[in-house]
Design a protein around this motif. Structure first.
Motif, PDB file in Angstrom:
ATOM      1  N   ALA A  43       0.813  -1.226   0.000  1.00 51.96           N
ATOM      2  CA  ALA A  43       0.000   0.000   0.000  1.00 51.96           C
ATOM      3  C   ALA A  43       0.848   1.279   0.000  1.00 51.96           C
ATOM      4  O   ALA A  43       0.296   2.379  -0.009  1.00 51.96           O
ATOM      5  CB  ALA A  43      -0.930   0.003   1.200  1.00 51.96           C
ATOM      6  N   SER A  44       2.163   1.161  -0.010  1.00 51.99           N
ATOM      7  CA  SER A  44       3.025   2.344   0.120  1.00 51.99           C
ATOM      8  C   SER A  44       3.448   2.971  -1.203  1.00 51.99           C
ATOM      9  O   SER A  44       4.063   4.020  -1.214  1.00 51.99           O
ATOM     10  CB  SER A  44       4.279   1.986   0.927  1.00 51.99           C
ATOM     11  N   TRP A  45       3.138   2.346  -2.334  1.00 53.06           N
ATOM     12  CA  TRP A  45       3.605   2.836  -3.630  1.00 53.06           C
ATOM     13  C   TRP A  45       2.793   4.040  -4.081  1.00 53.06           C
ATOM     14  O   TRP A  45       1.571   4.048  -3.992  1.00 53.06           O
ATOM     15  CB  TRP A  45       3.532   1.726  -4.668  1.00 53.06           C
ATOM     16  N   SER A  46       3.483   5.063  -4.591  1.00 58.52           N
ATOM     17  CA  SER A  46       2.834   6.294  -5.024  1.00 58.52           C
ATOM     18  C   SER A  46       3.672   6.935  -6.129  1.00 58.52           C
ATOM     19  O   SER A  46       4.885   6.756  -6.190  1.00 58.52           O
ATOM     20  CB  SER A  46       2.725   7.254  -3.838  1.00 58.52           C
ATOM     21  N   SER A  47       3.020   7.710  -6.986  1.00 58.87           N
ATOM     22  CA  SER A  47       3.748   8.455  -8.024  1.00 58.87           C
ATOM     23  C   SER A  47       4.010   9.900  -7.596  1.00 58.87           C
ATOM     24  O   SER A  47       4.592  10.677  -8.354  1.00 58.87           O
ATOM     25  CB  SER A  47       2.976   8.416  -9.342  1.00 58.87           C
ATOM     26  N   PHE A  77      12.744   3.366  -3.269  1.00 58.70           N
ATOM     27  CA  PHE A  77      12.667   2.324  -4.285  1.00 58.70           C
ATOM     28  C   PHE A  77      11.761   2.826  -5.396  1.00 58.70           C
ATOM     29  O   PHE A  77      10.741   3.460  -5.131  1.00 58.70           O
ATOM     30  CB  PHE A  77      12.085   1.030  -3.703  1.00 58.70           C
ATOM     31  N   LEU A  78      12.127   2.558  -6.643  1.00 63.11           N
ATOM     32  CA  LEU A  78      11.300   2.919  -7.787  1.00 63.11           C
ATOM     33  C   LEU A  78      10.906   1.655  -8.531  1.00 63.11           C
ATOM     34  O   LEU A  78      11.679   0.702  -8.605  1.00 63.11           O
ATOM     35  CB  LEU A  78      12.054   3.841  -8.747  1.00 63.11           C
ATOM     36  N   ARG A  79       9.704   1.688  -9.093  1.00 61.82           N
ATOM     37  CA  ARG A  79       9.285   0.582  -9.965  1.00 61.82           C
ATOM     38  C   ARG A  79       8.563   1.157 -11.171  1.00 61.82           C
ATOM     39  O   ARG A  79       7.967   2.233 -11.117  1.00 61.82           O
ATOM     40  CB  ARG A  79       8.396  -0.411  -9.217  1.00 61.82           C
ATOM     41  N   LEU A  80       8.628   0.423 -12.260  1.00 58.76           N
ATOM     42  CA  LEU A  80       7.962   0.780 -13.502  1.00 58.76           C
ATOM     43  C   LEU A  80       6.849  -0.222 -13.736  1.00 58.76           C
ATOM     44  O   LEU A  80       7.104  -1.424 -13.821  1.00 58.76           O
ATOM     45  CB  LEU A  80       8.956   0.747 -14.668  1.00 58.76           C
ATOM     46  N   ARG A  81       5.616   0.282 -13.822  1.00 63.43           N
ATOM     47  CA  ARG A  81       4.476  -0.575 -14.128  1.00 63.43           C
ATOM     48  C   ARG A  81       4.037  -0.290 -15.560  1.00 63.43           C
ATOM     49  O   ARG A  81       3.811   0.852 -15.928  1.00 63.43           O
ATOM     50  CB  ARG A  81       3.315  -0.302 -13.179  1.00 63.43           C
ATOM     51  N   VAL A  82       3.950  -1.332 -16.358  1.00 63.27           N
ATOM     52  CA  VAL A  82       3.478  -1.208 -17.736  1.00 63.27           C
ATOM     53  C   VAL A  82       2.189  -1.990 -17.822  1.00 63.27           C
ATOM     54  O   VAL A  82       2.148  -3.174 -17.489  1.00 63.27           O
ATOM     55  CB  VAL A  82       4.513  -1.774 -18.743  1.00 63.27           C
ATOM     56  N   GLN A  83       1.102  -1.303 -18.220  1.00 62.49           N
ATOM     57  CA  GLN A  83      -0.215  -1.932 -18.214  1.00 62.49           C
ATOM     58  C   GLN A  83      -0.883  -1.801 -19.571  1.00 62.49           C
ATOM     59  O   GLN A  83      -0.778  -0.763 -20.216  1.00 62.49           O
ATOM     60  CB  GLN A  83      -1.110  -1.292 -17.156  1.00 62.49           C
ATOM     61  N   MET A  84      -1.592  -2.847 -19.933  1.00 63.44           N
ATOM     62  CA  MET A  84      -2.433  -2.813 -21.124  1.00 63.44           C
ATOM     63  C   MET A  84      -3.810  -2.319 -20.715  1.00 63.44           C
ATOM     64  O   MET A  84      -4.228  -2.520 -19.570  1.00 63.44           O
ATOM     65  CB  MET A  84      -2.540  -4.215 -21.730  1.00 63.44           C
ATOM     66  N   PRO A  85      -4.529  -1.656 -21.616  1.00 65.60           N
ATOM     67  CA  PRO A  85      -5.878  -1.182 -21.276  1.00 65.60           C
ATOM     68  C   PRO A  85      -6.809  -2.362 -20.997  1.00 65.60           C
ATOM     69  O   PRO A  85      -6.618  -3.448 -21.544  1.00 65.60           O
ATOM     70  CB  PRO A  85      -6.324  -0.403 -22.481  1.00 65.60           C
TER      71      PRO A  85
END
Length: 86
Positions: A43-47, A77-85
């Protein structure tokens, strides 16, 4: 290119900030979202607070640097999320 020759994201730690350089292909029907956390808890991830800079751009493909100042606790920590519609 500004990242790995294979197109994989590359992390950096310098000048009091953590960054991630990645390839964003705007010709694809996907969304790219960079998120940060200081704990890795689900629950801690934010942009919030992340700055993105386009380093290079050609034919709809961009090399982007996402950066964030390292917080007072020294953990980022950074993460990249790639999502399809949907």
């Amino acid at each position: 290119t500004s990242s790995d020759p294979e197109g994989l994201p590359k992390g950096h730690l310098e000048d009091g900030e953590v960054s991630l350089t990645y390839r964003r292909d705007n010709n694809l029907d996907v969304s790219y979202l960079i998120e940060a956390s200081s704990t890795l808890a689900a629950a801690s991830w934010s942009s919030e607070g992340i700055e993105e800079t386009v380093l290079e751009s050609e034919n709809g493909v961009e090399w982007v640097k996402a950066s964030l100042p390292i917080p007072d606790n020294g953990k980022a920590f950074l993460r990249l999320r790639v999502q399809m519609p949907e």
